[in-house]
Design an enzyme around this catalytic site. Structure first.
Site, short mmCIF file in Angstrom:
data_model
loop_
_atom_site.label_atom_id
_atom_site.label_comp_id
_atom_site.label_asym_id
_atom_site.label_seq_id
_atom_site.Cartn_x
_atom_site.Cartn_y
_atom_site.Cartn_z
N LYS A 1 15.34 7.53 30.90
CA LYS A 1 14.22 6.98 30.13
C LYS A 1 14.19 5.44 30.16
O LYS A 1 15.17 4.80 30.53
CB LYS A 1 14.31 7.50 28.69
CG LYS A 1 14.13 9.02 28.56
CD LYS A 1 14.08 9.45 27.10
CE LYS A 1 13.90 10.95 26.96
NZ LYS A 1 13.78 11.35 25.53
N TYR B 1 4.84 15.60 27.70
CA TYR B 1 5.35 15.94 26.36
C TYR B 1 4.31 16.68 25.51
O TYR B 1 4.39 16.65 24.28
CB TYR B 1 5.83 14.68 25.64
CG TYR B 1 7.26 14.29 25.93
CD1 TYR B 1 8.31 15.19 25.71
CD2 TYR B 1 7.60 13.02 26.37
CE1 TYR B 1 9.64 14.84 25.95
CE2 TYR B 1 8.93 12.66 26.62
CZ TYR B 1 9.94 13.58 26.40
OH TYR B 1 11.26 13.23 26.62
N ASN C 1 16.49 7.52 23.51
CA ASN C 1 17.75 8.24 23.66
C ASN C 1 18.14 8.49 25.13
O ASN C 1 18.84 9.44 25.44
CB ASN C 1 17.74 9.53 22.84
CG ASN C 1 16.66 10.49 23.27
OD1 ASN C 1 15.91 10.20 24.20
ND2 ASN C 1 16.57 11.62 22.61
N HIS D 1 16.22 12.67 29.34
CA HIS D 1 15.57 13.95 29.05
C HIS D 1 16.19 15.00 29.96
O HIS D 1 16.51 14.70 31.11
CB HIS D 1 14.06 13.90 29.34
CG HIS D 1 13.46 15.27 29.51
ND1 HIS D 1 13.09 16.04 28.44
CD2 HIS D 1 13.22 16.03 30.61
CE1 HIS D 1 12.63 17.21 28.88
NE2 HIS D 1 12.71 17.23 30.20
N GLU E 1 8.44 21.37 34.95
CA GLU E 1 8.66 19.91 34.96
C GLU E 1 8.96 19.42 36.37
O GLU E 1 8.48 18.36 36.77
CB GLU E 1 9.78 19.57 33.98
CG GLU E 1 9.36 19.82 32.53
CD GLU E 1 10.50 19.69 31.52
OE1 GLU E 1 10.22 19.90 30.33
OE2 GLU E 1 11.64 19.37 31.91
#
Ligand code: ATP
Ligand code: MG
Length: 137
Positions: free
Chosen positions: A9, A49, A112, A115, A126
């Site tokens: 990320k 998302y 964070n 993913h 995905e």
């Protein structure tokens, strides 16, 4: 042998942590079989998302995921989906186990660092969203 989808990320790419995160992935026995750097639009992040569209943090999450380039990856290995979730650690770094990517690198519950897909169906979806069949060998 199973495949899972991973994103390094914006908070992590920004701090130049791609290699450090990849080292943890490889040390866990997962193979990085496809990888590229992309910069998502907020709309593309929103589609990715979409399952979280009703959550209060959705807008913030889409803006964050589009704020900087990310590295998208396909990981392969025995039980890759569950194994990568273990290597990632809990969503909130304060709750992540010692030695996990999020314990070591994540800044907050939102920023964070990584993913990982949560089930075989989402992994397949995905991977297909970000990679063409010809890119996967
Ligand atoms: P990911 O789907 O990114 O692998 P996850 O499965 O651990 O993470 P989810 O519950 O699917 O967690 O949430 C998706 C993402 O939304 C989280 O990784 C995090 O970046 C963000 N998020 C989740 N909860 C919060 C929250 N309370 N506040 C801000 N951001 C959040
Ligand atoms: Mg999730």
């Amino acid at each position: 042998i199973q495949r899972t989808f991973s994103i390094i990320k914006p908070d992590a790419t920004k701090r130049n942590l791609t290699g450090a995160i990849n080292a943890k992935i490889e040390a866990a026995g997962l193979r990085i079989i496809a990888q590229k750097r992309i910069h998502m639009t907020p709309a593309q992040a929103g589609t990715f998302y979409a399952v979280h569209a009703e959550r209060p943090f959705y807008g913030e999450l889409c803006e964050f995921m589009a704020s900087e380039p990310v590295v998208v990856q396909v990981l392969e290995g025995e039980d890759a989906i569950a194994k990568y979730r273990d290597v990632m650690g809990a969503t909130d770094p304060a709750e992540a186990a010692e030695g996990t990517i999020r314990k070591e690198f994540a800044l907050s519950k939102g920023e964070n660092s990584v993913h990982g897909s949560d089930a075989p169906e989402t992994a397949a979806e995905e991977i297909a969203y970000f990679f063409a069949g010809i890119e996967l060998v």
